[in-house]
Design an enzyme around this catalytic site. Sequence first.
Site, PDB file in Angstrom:
ATOM      1  N   GLY A  45     -58.743 -57.280 -55.093  1.00  0.00           N
ATOM      2  CA  GLY A  45     -60.114 -57.736 -55.314  1.00  0.00           C
ATOM      3  C   GLY A  45     -60.435 -57.770 -56.787  1.00  0.00           C
ATOM      4  N   PRO A  82     -74.360 -48.440 -49.355  1.00  0.00           N
ATOM      5  CA  PRO A  82     -74.512 -47.760 -50.651  1.00  0.00           C
ATOM      6  C   PRO A  82     -73.440 -46.694 -50.888  1.00  0.00           C
ATOM      7  CG  PRO A  82     -76.595 -47.788 -49.439  1.00  0.00           C
ATOM      8  CD  PRO A  82     -75.547 -48.312 -48.512  1.00  0.00           C
ATOM      9  N   GLU A 116     -48.796 -51.329 -58.345  1.00  0.00           N
ATOM     10  CA  GLU A 116     -47.829 -51.964 -57.464  1.00  0.00           C
ATOM     11  C   GLU A 116     -48.507 -52.901 -56.482  1.00  0.00           C
ATOM     12  OE1 GLU A 116     -45.224 -49.101 -55.505  1.00  0.00           O
ATOM     13  OE2 GLU A 116     -46.116 -47.589 -56.828  1.00  0.00           O
ATOM     14  N   GLU A 118     -47.582 -54.745 -52.726  1.00  0.00           N
ATOM     15  CA  GLU A 118     -46.602 -54.700 -51.636  1.00  0.00           C
ATOM     16  C   GLU A 118     -47.159 -55.231 -50.331  1.00  0.00           C
ATOM     17  OE1 GLU A 118     -44.971 -50.820 -50.638  1.00  0.00           O
ATOM     18  OE2 GLU A 118     -43.873 -50.853 -52.546  1.00  0.00           O
TER      19      GLU A 118
END
Lengths: 227, 227
Positions: A45, A82, A116, A118
């Site tokens: 993200g 929240p 990483e 994967e």
Amino acid sequence: MMFNETKTHEVTVDVVIFTIQDGRLKVLLVKRASEPFKGRWAIPGGFIRLSENLDSAALRILKEKTAVQNIYLEQLYTFGDPLRYPNSRVITCAYFALIRSDDLKLGFDQGTQVTEVEWHKVYSLPQLAFDHKEIIEYSIKRMRERLEISPIAFQLLPEKFTLTELQHSYELILAKKLDKRNFRKKIMSLDMLKELDEFSKSGSKRPARLYKFDEINLNSKRGHFFS
Amino acid sequence: MMFNETKTHEVTVDVVIFTIQDGRLKVLLVKRASEPFKGRWAIPGGFIRLSENLDSAALRILKEKTAVQNIYLEQLYTFGDPLRYPNSRVITCAYFALIRSDDLKLGFDQGTQVTEVEWHKVYSLPQLAFDHKEIIEYSIKRMRERLEISPIAFQLLPEKFTLTELQHSYELILAKKLDKRNFRKKIMSLDMLKELDEFSKSGSKRPARLYKFDEINLNSKRGHFFS
DNA sequence: GCAAAAGTGTTCAATGTACACCCATGC
DNA sequence: GCATGGGTGTACATTGAACACTTTTGC
């Protein structure tokens, strides 16, 4: 005052990226290099740039991680509890993507918080950061709903595929076995496949005919798949 | 640098509120009292408070406008085009709500940017602010999808209703006529209604039996409605 | 008695589901 | 020639769609 309160919200886009690898349904995870949840696996993200819309942000994140060309990308849901993010308010707009197994090679990682990248088996995931387990479960649910209306499983396969491969991808997503004859009857009645004059080079068994997706006839039919 | 860029994003929640009034499907609009789009009609919305989740924010906005008790509320989609809001970047998480026509009375308006609140016919809307026309169209589409799987039309009716009233609410949402016998057969097979020993006090015509929604049997069946 | 809406079943078509055997190939 | 996955059709059940007349009430 309500308006000033919002100034500290942050908005990210997270993308649940699925593929099929080694006959398994897999999802792409990144290992967090910094707090919070340092060392935990998470969905890729990033923050949304001011000049890009949400779809573009999702696509950018996808391309940072996978160097992918053909994709199915759909907005999933926006998660904004929240407490989902420790010590700050981060709202995330989650997407899910399906990528072809022949576009699998991972791209260069341009993130700063990640060590990483994967592929992980969807049906046996490690502990995840934040509410990412919930997001993945929600995306599986949505993917199954989509599969019952529209033939998105093509997006997980190479350009040319056998009917058995297609059936396997349905079975992986729906997590149940389908009847071979009924599956073929249904798929064929939708008129979405182009029969090729090529066959799989098999091991010691009968070669299977290859098909490709025929976009021309898409959307011309309705009905539900294997519900 | 990507992270600082996000600081000026603002996030709102907008709620498309539907009801049935005078045999019409209606949506609640507010007239904007300030720029941008001063004087135009818009969907009610507001900024998200730091301490509330997205559903709560939507519910708060709904209650500011309608003084409503029983509601159906569902997150719709998040709209984030950089150009959707003039001169600033506002991402909005859109919801849609169905409210009962006996909860209709409008609440006290606590907003600061709004002068008037009014119900408008869904199928003949005035010019709207921002991308709100698109949001309403999207919510109609979603409402129809929901109606084909789940009996949400109850949420638009008073507690006790006749089968004809229920059918009318389906027809208003789907914007097509349904067959009376097929409708009743389908609804009854779902085992969601409780037959009451009361009848509508009608004008010069045969009184109709009243039903109420029977929550106990909800979710026990599947299948698609009138697709 | 008549206008107006309530209420009620059957037939047909389409779709989904269950199910078993022969085929083509590499070894 | 045999092991392996490829390929094929039919019968039955369920669901959706079309369709018209009788009933109850207020006036």
